[in-house]
Design a protein around this motif. Structure first.
Motif, PDB file in Angstrom:
ATOM      1  N   ALA A  70      50.900  64.244 119.522  1.00 30.12           N
ATOM      2  CA  ALA A  70      50.490  64.736 120.841  1.00 30.12           C
ATOM      3  C   ALA A  70      48.989  64.578 121.051  1.00 30.12           C
ATOM      4  CB  ALA A  70      50.889  66.195 120.995  1.00 30.12           C
ATOM      5  N   LEU A  71      48.198  64.772 119.997  1.00 28.48           N
ATOM      6  CA  LEU A  71      46.744  64.626 120.115  1.00 28.48           C
ATOM      7  C   LEU A  71      46.328  63.170 120.282  1.00 28.48           C
ATOM      8  CD1 LEU A  71      45.549  67.133 117.354  1.00 28.48           C
ATOM      9  CD2 LEU A  71      45.442  67.462 119.828  1.00 28.48           C
ATOM     10  N   LEU A  72      47.052  62.256 119.652  1.00 22.03           N
ATOM     11  CA  LEU A  72      46.668  60.847 119.673  1.00 22.03           C
ATOM     12  C   LEU A  72      47.304  60.070 120.824  1.00 22.03           C
ATOM     13  CD1 LEU A  72      46.827  60.158 115.830  1.00 22.03           C
ATOM     14  CD2 LEU A  72      44.777  60.348 117.255  1.00 22.03           C
ATOM     15  N   CYS A  73      48.351  60.634 121.428  1.00 18.96           N
ATOM     16  CA  CYS A  73      49.043  59.959 122.526  1.00 18.96           C
ATOM     17  C   CYS A  73      48.252  60.098 123.830  1.00 18.96           C
ATOM     18  CB  CYS A  73      50.433  60.560 122.698  1.00 18.96           C
ATOM     19  SG  CYS A  73      51.332  59.971 124.157  1.00 18.96           S
ATOM     20  N   PRO A  74      48.023  59.021 124.568  1.00 20.18           N
ATOM     21  CA  PRO A  74      47.329  59.117 125.862  1.00 20.18           C
ATOM     22  C   PRO A  74      48.061  59.996 126.878  1.00 20.18           C
ATOM     23  CG  PRO A  74      47.414  56.834 125.100  1.00 20.18           C
ATOM     24  CD  PRO A  74      48.317  57.623 124.205  1.00 20.18           C
ATOM     25  N   SER A  75      49.373  60.169 126.691  1.00 21.98           N
ATOM     26  CA  SER A  75      50.162  60.997 127.614  1.00 21.98           C
ATOM     27  C   SER A  75      50.470  62.374 127.041  1.00 21.98           C
ATOM     28  CB  SER A  75      51.468  60.271 127.957  1.00 21.98           C
ATOM     29  OG  SER A  75      51.201  59.008 128.552  1.00 21.98           O
TER      30      SER A  75
END
Length: 349
Positions: A70-75
């Motif tokens: 979740a932290l690394l995902c752009p969305s």
């Protein structure tokens, strides 16, 4: 409140029954995204160090990896993009997935990790250090880890996993945001297997009960015939240990079963899982003997005979023998010797 479920396409879909945890992590991921964009995040939503705790099977490492995604995902954790897939595959350039080299983390391994964690993220978002089994740190390794958490790099986030906060030294746990997971219900785990893997409901529920809330193990038991056979071999031990020779034979079989499953895992960890299966079997017998109204991990039909042919006191001694065997293994006693001693205790009734 947004909750995780098997139908949820996001990164938290494998966390059934952890609604409060998922809500907390989603707020933190939103706060982290706000920090990156220069906006004002929700107060207290995000911090640089997290400690994921919970009993075996609760999914603490699953939750930590989902949060990393979740932290690394752009969305914010879509579960479908290349970033999310790379995190779950363990190949993302900004995810340092750390496991102990052996039975514990040494200071050399930890210092090397701290140096790597001081760098900048290649993707411009965060550099995540996911420290599985952080409770296995030696004292010197814990000191090295503490310094890194006390003086974190600007874009580095530490995710530590341990059975409980008390398993880490106070100086480390006081600097972490604690996330406490619970063991999900068998029904919630079964629903994940039904919705995501297409497993027949009765089979899914039986696997979920046997796995005691552990989604990954429930999936293996439901889909992998060899895993189900190994568990069945372990559960044949109670009826086999009738005298000295059968007890020694059962001990050898139990160790061999663990070795077969440990091809890609630490042998003692695999053997410990087998011992927990055995302890759970006797726990079910004890529950029948005392008339407790609790969910059983094993089919009741296979327990009744043993429950009626022994006493609660005898069953407790068996459970104690298993726990003593587990303790011996943590002291590096030869596995076969430890299991033989346990099997002899089980044969004494």
């Amino acid at each position: 409140m947004t909750t995780a479920s098997a139908a949820d396409p996001g990164v938290f879909r494998d966390l059934p029954g952890q609604h409060a945890v998922v809500a907390q992590l989603r707020r933190a991921a939103a706060g982290a995204a706000a920090l990156l964009s220069g906006a004002r995040p929700e107060p207290g939503a995000m911090t640089h160090a997290w400690l994921f705790t919970g009993p075996p099977g609760s999914g603490r490492s699953v939750a930590a990896r989902a949060f990393a995604a979740a932290l690394l995902c752009p969305s914010g954790g879509c579960g479908e993009c290349s970033s999310c897939h790379q995190v779950f595959a363990g190949t993302h350039a900004d995810l340092l997935l750390v496991r102990p080299e052996g039975l514990s983390y040494g200071v050399k391994q930890t210092r090397h990790l701290v140096l790597r964690a001081a760098g900048k993220p290649t993707g411009g978002r965060w550099q995540i250090v996911l420290f599985e089994d952080a409770d296995r740190c030696t004292e010197q390794a814990a000191n090295a880890l503490l310094k890194a958490i006390e003086e974190p790099a600007a874009r580095t986030v530490w995710l530590l996993c341990a059975p409980s906060a008390e398993d880490l030294v106070p100086t480390i746990r006081s600097r972490c945001r604690v996330v406490t997971l619970v063991v999900p219900s068998s029904e919630a785990v079964a629903q994940v297997l039904i919705d995501r893997d297409g497993i027949e409901p009765a089979r899914a529920l039986a696997a979920a009960r046997a796995a005691q809330g552990h989604v990954g193990r429930a999936r293996r038991l439901a889909l992998d015939a060899s895993a189900a056979k190994r568990r069945a071999d372990v559960l044949r031990v109670p009826s086999a240990v009738t005298s000295l020779a059968p007890a020694l034979s059962a001990a050898a079989t139990l160790v061999r079963t663990a070795e077969e499953e440990a091809k890609a895992r630490v042998k003692r960890d695999t053997l410990d899982q087998a011992l927990l299966e055995l302890a759970l079997f006797y726990r079910d017998i004890l529950m029948l003997q005392v008339g407790a109204d609790v969910e059983l991990a094993n089919p009741e039909s296979g327990l009744r005979k043993l429950a009626s042919s022994s006493t609660p006191e005898s069953t407790l001694r068996h459970i104690q023998a298993i726990m003593h065997c587990r303790e011996l293994l943590t002291l590096n006693v030869a596995p076969l010797l430890a299991v033989e001693e346990m099997a002899l205790s089980l044969s004494e009734g």
